[in-house]
Enzyme design. Structure first.
Site, mmCIF file in Angstrom:
data_model
loop_
_atom_site.group_PDB
_atom_site.id
_atom_site.type_symbol
_atom_site.label_atom_id
_atom_site.label_comp_id
_atom_site.label_asym_id
_atom_site.label_seq_id
_atom_site.Cartn_x
_atom_site.Cartn_y
_atom_site.Cartn_z
ATOM 1 N N THR A 161 1.698 44.154 53.757
ATOM 2 C CA THR A 161 1.563 45.543 53.332
ATOM 3 C C THR A 161 2.732 46.242 54.017
ATOM 4 O O THR A 161 3.095 45.871 55.149
ATOM 5 C CB THR A 161 0.226 46.169 53.771
ATOM 6 O OG1 THR A 161 0.136 46.124 55.193
ATOM 7 C CG2 THR A 161 -0.984 45.435 53.177
ATOM 8 N N HIS A 162 3.330 47.185 53.339
ATOM 9 C CA HIS A 162 4.553 47.837 53.853
ATOM 10 C C HIS A 162 5.661 46.826 54.143
ATOM 11 O O HIS A 162 6.511 47.048 54.996
ATOM 12 C CB HIS A 162 4.268 48.641 55.128
ATOM 13 C CG HIS A 162 3.063 49.519 55.036
ATOM 14 N ND1 HIS A 162 3.115 50.826 54.615
ATOM 15 C CD2 HIS A 162 1.752 49.254 55.278
ATOM 16 C CE1 HIS A 162 1.891 51.339 54.615
ATOM 17 N NE2 HIS A 162 1.048 50.398 55.001
ATOM 18 N N SER A 283 29.187 32.723 43.780
ATOM 19 C CA SER A 283 30.099 33.842 43.974
ATOM 20 C C SER A 283 31.523 33.329 43.830
ATOM 21 O O SER A 283 31.825 32.201 44.210
ATOM 22 C CB SER A 283 29.887 34.426 45.368
ATOM 23 O OG SER A 283 31.051 35.084 45.793
ATOM 24 N N LYS A 289 27.425 31.077 48.583
ATOM 25 C CA LYS A 289 26.414 31.874 47.891
ATOM 26 C C LYS A 289 25.733 31.159 46.739
ATOM 27 O O LYS A 289 26.349 30.436 45.974
ATOM 28 C CB LYS A 289 27.058 33.162 47.347
ATOM 29 C CG LYS A 289 27.526 34.127 48.399
ATOM 30 C CD LYS A 289 26.392 34.857 49.089
ATOM 31 C CE LYS A 289 25.713 35.842 48.172
ATOM 32 N NZ LYS A 289 26.344 37.152 48.174
ATOM 33 N N ASN A 291 23.266 32.985 44.146
ATOM 34 C CA ASN A 291 22.650 34.285 43.865
ATOM 35 C C ASN A 291 21.529 34.178 42.825
ATOM 36 O O ASN A 291 21.708 33.515 41.801
ATOM 37 C CB ASN A 291 23.707 35.259 43.352
ATOM 38 C CG ASN A 291 24.774 35.553 44.397
ATOM 39 O OD1 ASN A 291 24.482 35.556 45.592
ATOM 40 N ND2 ASN A 291 25.999 35.756 43.949
ATOM 41 N N GLU A 296 17.341 39.107 39.363
ATOM 42 C CA GLU A 296 18.012 40.399 39.591
ATOM 43 C C GLU A 296 18.246 41.130 38.278
ATOM 44 O O GLU A 296 18.025 42.332 38.160
ATOM 45 C CB GLU A 296 19.373 40.182 40.266
ATOM 46 C CG GLU A 296 19.304 39.794 41.711
ATOM 47 C CD GLU A 296 20.706 39.498 42.239
ATOM 48 O OE1 GLU A 296 21.398 40.441 42.641
ATOM 49 O OE2 GLU A 296 21.104 38.317 42.225
ATOM 50 N N TYR A 323 8.076 63.565 7.493
ATOM 51 C CA TYR A 323 9.222 62.736 7.849
ATOM 52 C C TYR A 323 10.441 63.605 8.162
ATOM 53 O O TYR A 323 10.695 64.595 7.501
ATOM 54 C CB TYR A 323 9.580 61.761 6.705
ATOM 55 C CG TYR A 323 10.808 60.929 7.033
ATOM 56 C CD1 TYR A 323 10.691 59.739 7.736
ATOM 57 C CD2 TYR A 323 12.092 61.368 6.684
ATOM 58 C CE1 TYR A 323 11.817 58.992 8.071
ATOM 59 C CE2 TYR A 323 13.214 60.633 7.022
ATOM 60 C CZ TYR A 323 13.076 59.452 7.715
ATOM 61 O OH TYR A 323 14.177 58.725 8.060
ATOM 62 N N LYS A 331 14.693 53.038 15.658
ATOM 63 C CA LYS A 331 14.872 51.593 15.502
ATOM 64 C C LYS A 331 15.651 50.925 16.620
ATOM 65 O O LYS A 331 15.225 49.899 17.154
ATOM 66 C CB LYS A 331 15.510 51.294 14.147
ATOM 67 C CG LYS A 331 14.525 51.529 13.041
ATOM 68 C CD LYS A 331 15.156 51.531 11.688
ATOM 69 C CE LYS A 331 14.267 52.286 10.741
ATOM 70 N NZ LYS A 331 14.093 53.721 11.107
HETATM 71 N N1 ARG Z 1 16.804 54.903 6.937
HETATM 72 C C1 ARG Z 1 15.696 55.785 6.974
HETATM 73 C C2 ARG Z 1 14.939 55.619 8.310
HETATM 74 O O1 ARG Z 1 15.174 54.692 8.967
HETATM 75 C C3 ARG Z 1 14.758 55.480 5.857
HETATM 76 C C4 ARG Z 1 13.975 56.638 5.395
HETATM 77 C C5 ARG Z 1 14.858 57.647 4.814
HETATM 78 N N2 ARG Z 1 14.130 58.720 4.222
HETATM 79 C C6 ARG Z 1 14.715 59.879 3.891
HETATM 80 N N3 ARG Z 1 13.954 60.778 3.380
HETATM 81 N N4 ARG Z 1 15.982 60.113 4.147
HETATM 82 O O2 ARG Z 1 14.144 56.440 8.692
#
Ligand code: ARG
Length: 465
Positions: A161-162, A283, A289, A291, A296, A323, A331
């Protein structure tokens, strides 16, 4: 046209070429969303079959659409597909290719749907698969950890601990602590999966569609548990991605904690373990070394994943329904965090079975740290001394031992008795590390018998998944 319009046009003509090109690239997502192609095609096939079922597409039309999509799928998989920035994203690239291949019928695919519900569907399918492969990886890592725990159930390690020596623990117990974290990670992913596995398809742009669609049918075709409830929410919700990012951040937090321990244990100063050469690097300047680069780097990559969680949260925080183009930004963080977690789990799956414990060094370090001081205090309590007084007595004994550069067990009976006459010959049993370990013999504690039963329970949990 007025002069002003003319000049606008002239100016616009010159400028718009350059700007268009830039905007094209700036607003496009195909560079990164092309990796959704499998899911996009699955979603399109389900949508087309549904349209056929409700009488919007004929049997012949749906057959042509399906075989067109399958041929596109094949070409993409083989690397024979020209992705075009001009077509903006994965959805329009595939749709344009479909029409190029099968003609006018291809244009019917988008009936009763929008890219908004399409992309939401694609990501959910992608995330669902990602969750399943993360679960498989976690499961493998847990098996490896449990095997290591079993191998080292009797190995004594200073518990800290610590980062100060506290009490002796079994190395197997320590590995099973890591295993607990991964069990929670696994369960969190499964829980998140329930909210991922709903079909937005049919929400269309935001309000639904005027066609007599059967959302249950397309949901079922895609293996979703049900259609999502509200069309506005369906196209705009990215909570599931945030939840996954949070679960992934916790996985990384755990791997990072493990990594920190491995790095410390592998240092010359601790020298508790040996990491296999194939997980380390040298190294360029210091020949001695070795590593621990892999742990890491995993520790380092944790920041990246947690950062992506912040990106996603921030991405969503001000979006009005429904939307918005902002959503396209979900993404890259999502893909990158999933790639990162997968790689890190993979690294651990390879590394864990190859960890070699330097048992003697761990034992020696435990001896040096007065790790049985609490056992001595407990011993006095069992002989009737209140715990606070026992604490005081043992503190003094430790002081003497430090002065003499000895372990508690190396003090003789007379030396110990000057601190309390309750101390008798039987004290030496509790001062051994093995005795100390074995005495913590209840559910959840470190006695090797308990560790073995925790291992058994953990194994049957894995088997029941
Ligand atoms: N490439 C767009 C996205 O990834 C797809 C949807 C686009 N829709 C729109 N109304 N422009 O969100």
């Amino acid at each position: 046209m007025s002069d002003r319009d003319k000049s606008d046009k002239l100016w616009g003509g010159r400028f718009s070429e350059a700007t268009d090109e830039f905007v094209e690239r700036f607003t496009a997502s195909v560079q990164f969303d092309k990796r959704l192609y499998q899911y996009d095609i699955e979603g399109s096939i389900a949508h087309a079959r549904m349209l056929n079922k409700v009488g919007v597409l004929s049997d012949d039309e749906v057959e042509q659409i399906e075989s067109g999509l399958e041929s596109i799928r094949k070409d993409i998989a083989a690397g024979n597909f020209d992705w075009s920035i001009k077509l903006e994203d994965v959805h329009m690239n595939i749709e344009a290719a479909l029409t190029a291949r099968i003609g006018e019928i291809g244009k019917k695919l988008h009936t009763g749907r929008s890219r908004n519900d399409q992309v939401a569907t694609d990501i959910r399918l992608y995330v669902r698969d990602a969750i399943d492969s993360l679960c498989t990886l976690i499961d493998k890592l847990q098996s490896a950890l449990i095997d290591l725990a079993e191998r080292e159930a009797d190995t004594i390690l200073p518990g800290f601990t610590h980062l100060q020596t506290a009490q002796p623990v079994s190395f197997g117990h320590h590995m099973m602590a890591w295993n607990e974290m991964l069990t929670r990670d696994y369960d969190r992913l499964l829980d998140c999966r329930k909210r991922v596995n709903l079909s937005p398809l049919g929400a269309a742009a935001l309000a639904g569609t005027t066609f007599p669609i059967d959302r249950n049918y397309s949901a079922e075709l895609l293996g979703f548990d049900a259609p999502s409830n509200n069309s506005l929410d369906s196209v705009s919700d990215r909570d599931f991605a945030i939840e996954l990012a949070a679960a992934a951040s916790l996985i990384m937090t755990h791997l990072s904690r493990f990594s920190e321990e491995l790095v410390v244990w592998a240092s010359v100063q601790f020298d508790f373990i040996d990491l296999p050469d194939r997980f380390c690097t040298g190294s360029s300047i210091m020949p001695q070394k070795k590593n621990p680069d892999v742990p890491e780097l995993i520790r380092g990559k944790t920041g990246r994943v947690t950062g992506h969680l912040m990106s996603l949260l921030t991405l969503m925080k001000s979006q009005p329904l429904a939307y918005n183009k902002d959503n396209q930004e979900d993404k890259e963080p999502l893909f990158d965090l999933l790639d990162t977690v997968e790689d890190c789990l993979q690294a651990y799956i390879g590394m864990v079975p190859a960890i070699r414990c330097k048992r003697e060094n761990m034992l020696e370090a435990t001896r040096r740290g007065y790790a049985t001081a609490t056992d001595l205090a407990d011993y006095l309590v069992k002989k009737g001394l209140p715990f606070r007084d026992a604490h005081e007595v043992v503190g003094k004994a430790v002081s003497l031992a430090i002065e003499l550069k000895q372990d508690l067990a190396e003090l003789d009976l007379e030396q110990l008795q000057q601190f309390s006459e309750l101390i008798a010959d039987d004290v030496f049993e509790v001062l051994t590390l093995e005795g100390s370990l074995a005495a913590r013999d209840h559910f959840g504690a470190t006695a090797p018998t308990q560790v073995r039963s925790a291992i058994e329970t953990a194994r049957s949990k894995l088997a029941a998944r």
